[in-house]
Design an enzyme around this catalytic site. Structure first.
Site, PDB file in Angstrom:
ATOM      1  N   TRP A  12      42.698  51.885  48.890  1.00 23.50           N
ATOM      2  CA  TRP A  12      43.703  51.214  48.073  1.00 23.50           C
ATOM      3  C   TRP A  12      44.969  52.089  47.949  1.00 23.50           C
ATOM      4  O   TRP A  12      46.082  51.601  48.123  1.00 23.50           O
ATOM      5  CB  TRP A  12      43.123  50.872  46.701  1.00 23.50           C
ATOM      6  CG  TRP A  12      43.925  49.977  45.814  1.00 23.50           C
ATOM      7  CD1 TRP A  12      43.952  50.033  44.453  1.00 23.50           C
ATOM      8  CD2 TRP A  12      44.785  48.873  46.169  1.00 23.50           C
ATOM      9  NE1 TRP A  12      44.773  49.045  43.947  1.00 23.50           N
ATOM     10  CE2 TRP A  12      45.298  48.330  44.970  1.00 23.50           C
ATOM     11  CE3 TRP A  12      45.182  48.309  47.372  1.00 23.50           C
ATOM     12  CZ2 TRP A  12      46.177  47.240  44.947  1.00 23.50           C
ATOM     13  CZ3 TRP A  12      46.054  47.234  47.361  1.00 23.50           C
ATOM     14  CH2 TRP A  12      46.536  46.699  46.155  1.00 23.50           C
ATOM     15  N   LYS A 105      39.839  50.817  38.520  1.00 29.03           N
ATOM     16  CA  LYS A 105      39.302  49.746  37.665  1.00 29.03           C
ATOM     17  C   LYS A 105      37.974  50.209  37.076  1.00 29.03           C
ATOM     18  O   LYS A 105      37.007  50.432  37.810  1.00 29.03           O
ATOM     19  CB  LYS A 105      39.093  48.466  38.493  1.00 29.03           C
ATOM     20  CG  LYS A 105      40.405  47.914  39.058  1.00 29.03           C
ATOM     21  CD  LYS A 105      40.203  46.661  39.895  1.00 29.03           C
ATOM     22  CE  LYS A 105      41.560  46.072  40.315  1.00 29.03           C
ATOM     23  NZ  LYS A 105      41.419  44.840  41.115  1.00 29.03           N
ATOM     24  N   THR A 141      43.600  41.748  44.770  1.00 31.70           N
ATOM     25  CA  THR A 141      44.225  42.437  45.915  1.00 31.70           C
ATOM     26  C   THR A 141      43.198  43.301  46.650  1.00 31.70           C
ATOM     27  O   THR A 141      42.916  44.431  46.258  1.00 31.70           O
ATOM     28  CB  THR A 141      45.318  43.386  45.393  1.00 31.70           C
ATOM     29  OG1 THR A 141      44.750  44.142  44.328  1.00 31.70           O
ATOM     30  CG2 THR A 141      46.545  42.637  44.918  1.00 31.70           C
ATOM     31  N   ASP A 247      41.302  37.796  40.028  1.00 28.89           N
ATOM     32  CA  ASP A 247      40.536  38.921  40.589  1.00 28.89           C
ATOM     33  C   ASP A 247      39.055  38.586  40.654  1.00 28.89           C
ATOM     34  O   ASP A 247      38.342  38.982  41.579  1.00 28.89           O
ATOM     35  CB  ASP A 247      40.769  40.163  39.702  1.00 28.89           C
ATOM     36  CG  ASP A 247      40.530  41.462  40.466  1.00 28.89           C
ATOM     37  OD1 ASP A 247      40.776  42.535  39.917  1.00 28.89           O
ATOM     38  OD2 ASP A 247      40.092  41.368  41.634  1.00 28.89           O
ATOM     39  N   SER A 257      34.641  42.759  49.258  1.00 33.52           N
ATOM     40  CA  SER A 257      34.332  43.403  47.975  1.00 33.52           C
ATOM     41  C   SER A 257      33.064  44.239  48.078  1.00 33.52           C
ATOM     42  O   SER A 257      31.992  43.746  48.442  1.00 33.52           O
ATOM     43  CB  SER A 257      34.110  42.322  46.911  1.00 33.52           C
ATOM     44  OG  SER A 257      33.260  42.825  45.890  1.00 33.52           O
ATOM     45  N   ARG A 258      33.216  45.515  47.741  1.00 33.35           N
ATOM     46  CA  ARG A 258      32.049  46.424  47.788  1.00 33.35           C
ATOM     47  C   ARG A 258      31.009  45.982  46.784  1.00 33.35           C
ATOM     48  O   ARG A 258      29.818  46.057  47.011  1.00 33.35           O
ATOM     49  CB  ARG A 258      32.495  47.838  47.431  1.00 33.35           C
ATOM     50  CG  ARG A 258      33.686  48.300  48.239  1.00 33.35           C
ATOM     51  CD  ARG A 258      34.302  49.516  47.569  1.00 33.35           C
ATOM     52  NE  ARG A 258      35.607  49.796  48.172  1.00 33.35           N
ATOM     53  CZ  ARG A 258      36.339  50.812  47.778  1.00 33.35           C
ATOM     54  NH1 ARG A 258      35.921  51.592  46.803  1.00 33.35           N
ATOM     55  NH2 ARG A 258      37.502  51.036  48.338  1.00 33.35           N
ATOM     56  N   GLU A 284      32.294  50.213  41.833  1.00 34.86           N
ATOM     57  CA  GLU A 284      32.757  50.347  40.439  1.00 34.86           C
ATOM     58  C   GLU A 284      31.944  49.484  39.471  1.00 34.86           C
ATOM     59  O   GLU A 284      31.822  49.823  38.301  1.00 34.86           O
ATOM     60  CB  GLU A 284      34.237  49.967  40.344  1.00 34.86           C
ATOM     61  CG  GLU A 284      35.190  50.930  41.055  1.00 34.86           C
ATOM     62  CD  GLU A 284      35.346  52.282  40.345  1.00 34.86           C
ATOM     63  OE1 GLU A 284      36.279  53.015  40.671  1.00 34.86           O
ATOM     64  OE2 GLU A 284      34.520  52.599  39.464  1.00 34.86           O
ATOM     65  N   LYS A 401      54.749  28.974  -5.936  1.00 39.16           N
ATOM     66  CA  LYS A 401      54.496  30.143  -6.785  1.00 39.16           C
ATOM     67  C   LYS A 401      55.752  30.581  -7.520  1.00 39.16           C
ATOM     68  O   LYS A 401      55.697  31.447  -8.382  1.00 39.16           O
ATOM     69  CB  LYS A 401      54.021  31.326  -5.920  1.00 39.16           C
ATOM     70  CG  LYS A 401      52.634  31.166  -5.331  1.00 39.16           C
ATOM     71  CD  LYS A 401      52.311  32.433  -4.532  1.00 39.16           C
ATOM     72  CE  LYS A 401      50.906  32.502  -4.084  1.00 39.16           C
ATOM     73  NZ  LYS A 401      50.665  33.714  -3.261  1.00 39.16           N
ATOM     74  N   LYS A 403      57.892  32.422  -6.367  1.00 36.76           N
ATOM     75  CA  LYS A 403      58.124  33.839  -6.050  1.00 36.76           C
ATOM     76  C   LYS A 403      58.782  33.924  -4.674  1.00 36.76           C
ATOM     77  O   LYS A 403      58.117  34.177  -3.675  1.00 36.76           O
ATOM     78  CB  LYS A 403      56.791  34.616  -6.005  1.00 36.76           C
ATOM     79  CG  LYS A 403      56.100  34.769  -7.339  1.00 36.76           C
ATOM     80  CD  LYS A 403      55.001  35.853  -7.435  1.00 36.76           C
ATOM     81  CE  LYS A 403      54.049  36.040  -6.352  1.00 36.76           C
ATOM     82  NZ  LYS A 403      52.945  36.992  -6.681  1.00 36.76           N
TER      83      LYS A 403
END
Ligand code: C2G
Length: 486
Positions: A12, A105, A141, A247, A257-258, A284, A401, A403
């Site tokens: 990456w 990540k 990505t 993602d 994708s691992r 990850e 109120k 106020k």
């Protein structure tokens, strides 16, 4: 032209270096492994990026000092479990006006820190460094595609909008569109947890399941991550955006994708350790499991898919049994996930081992916020785990109120939300909304100053615990106004 350094020459890091160099920036790359630098210097290729050429314009260094000093942006492209040690080394050289971009990540076990929080903590041990200088860059990505210029999109997330935009401009390319998002926590949480869902997708793939299972995992995976994220104060939209849903799709449907590949081996029956070795790179999703489990306990949020992967990887539950267990769960509504629904869903099934969140509500004008108010809010919060403050709207305070407020509703709301005792601020528009609020927000206890003693006892019939607390003597908003006036 921006001067950037890429810390970490993995696939990456190199893919980003190529892109940044191609768009005319001054790019330098550093690695903690000198022989990785030698290899790249010699062959101008990355061993895991096929025959993608590493552009000549990218300078290389083995000296971290040289990679940090004088650069505008430093990109952390190291595996998540090296972010802390790398930040500790970078801290010596970093300057307060430099921007750090994290592309790793993950979530750190035990501290439950995101990557940007780790970086902030490590650098602030050595020198003051503002959290707004740290940007999370994350989205759908795959390095393999970006490195050969295939159209992609990504999110630049930072609490400091200017820095998010600086990074957005630097990373825009003919094939890369960058979007900014201020919800860095949501972006980083999505980035870390989608890897676990991708493991689940791989496991289903390995079990021979089809696209239906993948679609179910993506959809329910996003629902799980957003439920947790919303309970942590993140924005719903992040989880249905590029860094979330985007993602999740790209990781769950692609053999790039691992995590997906590792899950596939596990689904095919390989022991976890062997499956990781067969992937041959950092997975990850495995590293994020402990933190994900701890987060689900801390925020009292059920994460069935993530929990199943946890049981398979940590306790050796067979993938087939994990699927059986998920399908044996009692049927549920598909709740549109917001904080309320998330809590409501958890309330429906109070966990044996997890304490039910106790919810407290209080009402007030809270104009010219003073320590009498704070004393009340602190004691109210101490009555439970979650404090809702129903704040009188300008109209209600003035007309009902009598106020009129010095600060308007938005200003008074912002002041209350900045307080660690306050979890949620809602508008108080009339005197009679208390019963509905208590129902809507699953309130256990209503707390008011004793100037209201007895006024809300009718709520006791609805099972609400009503408590009146001593006021803080000698201070009041009207007193402040009078003193200032005199
Ligand atoms: N309070 C306190 N000590 C003070 C001043 C206020 O404990 N010196 C408490 C009040 O008793 C109240 C809370 O702080 O519980 C908020 O005070 P106000 O903003 O004055 O709220 P009030 O105008 O009383 O509105 O429907 C209920 C009303 O909205 C309460």
């Amino acid at each position: 032209m921006v001067k950037l350094s890429i810390i970490g020459t993995g696939t990456w890091g190199i893919a980003l270096a190529n892109m940044l160099c191609m768009t005319g920036h001054d790019v330098m790359a550093w690695s903690a492994l000198p022989d990785e630098i030698d290899y790249i210097q010699k062959y101008r290729k990355h061993p895991k990026l096929g025959d993608t050429k590493i552009l000549e314009g990218i300078s290389l260094t083995k000296e971290l000092k040289e990679a940090v000093e004088g650069r505008d942006v430093i990109v952390f492209a190291v595996p998540s479990n090296f972010v802390r040690s790398t930040a500790a080394r970078v801290a010596e050289f970093i300057q307060p006006d430099q921007i750090i971009v994290d592309v790793a990540k993950g979530i750190e076990p035990h501290t439950l820190f995101t990557m940007s929080e780790i970086i902030e903590e490590e650098i602030n041990k050595v020198k003051p460094f503002d959290y707004g200088q740290i940007v999370a860059l994350s989205g759908p990505t795959h390095a393999e595609e970006v490195s050969i210029g295939k159209p992609s999109t990504i999110v630049s997330a930072c609490v400091n909008e200017k820095n998010a935009k600086t990074v957005q401009e630097a990373f825009m390319a003919p094939f890369m569109r960058v979007y900014t998002n201020s919800d860095i926590k949501g972006v980083e949480l999505s980035a870390a947890l989608k890897n676990i869902v991708a493991l689940a997708a791989g496991i289903c793939h390995g079990l021979g399941f089809g696209d239906n299972a993948t679609a179910a995992l993506i959809t329910r995976g996003v629902a799980e991550v957003s439920t947790l994220g919303i309970s942590m104060g993140c924005s719903t939209h992040t989880f249905y955006g590029l860094a979330g849903m985007g993602d999740m799709i790209v990781t769950c449907t692609s053999q790039h994708s691992r995590n997906n590949r590792c899950g596939t081996y596990i689904g095919q029956g390989y022991p976890v350790k062997e499956a990781i070795e067969k992937v041959g790179m950092v997975v990850e999703g495995i590293n994020a499991l402990d933190a994900a489990y701890e987060l689900s306990v801390k925020y009292n949020v059920e994460l069935p898919i993530i929990r199943s992967v946890y049981d398979v990887v940590k306790f050796g539950l067979s993938p087939k049994d994990a699927v059986k267990k998920i399908y044996a769960r009692e049927s549920k509504e598909e709740l549109p996930f917001s904080v309320l629904e998330a809590m409501h869903e958890n309330l429906n099934e109070p966990k044996k081992s997890m304490p039910k969140i106790k919810r407290v509500i209080t009402y007030g004008t809270f104009d010219l916020l003073h320590y009498g108010h704070i004393n009340l809010l602190r004691r109210a919060k101490a009555m439970g785990d979650y404090l809702v403050v129903a704040l009188s709207t300008d109209e209600f305070a003035t007309l009902e109120k009598g106020k009129p407020c010095y600060f308007n509703y938005e200003e008074r709301k912002m002041l209350l939300e900045s307080m660690r005792y306050v979890d949620l601020v809602i508008p108080e528009e009339n005197w009679d909304q208390k019963s509905k609020d208590c129902q809507l927000y699953q309130i256990d206890t209503l707390v008011m100053g004793e100037d209201w003693k007895g006024k809300f006892d009718d709520l006791k019939e609805e099972g609400i615990n009503v408590i009146y607390l001593p006021r803080t003597p000698e201070i009041s908003t009207s007193q402040i106004k009078e003193d200032l006036h005199n």
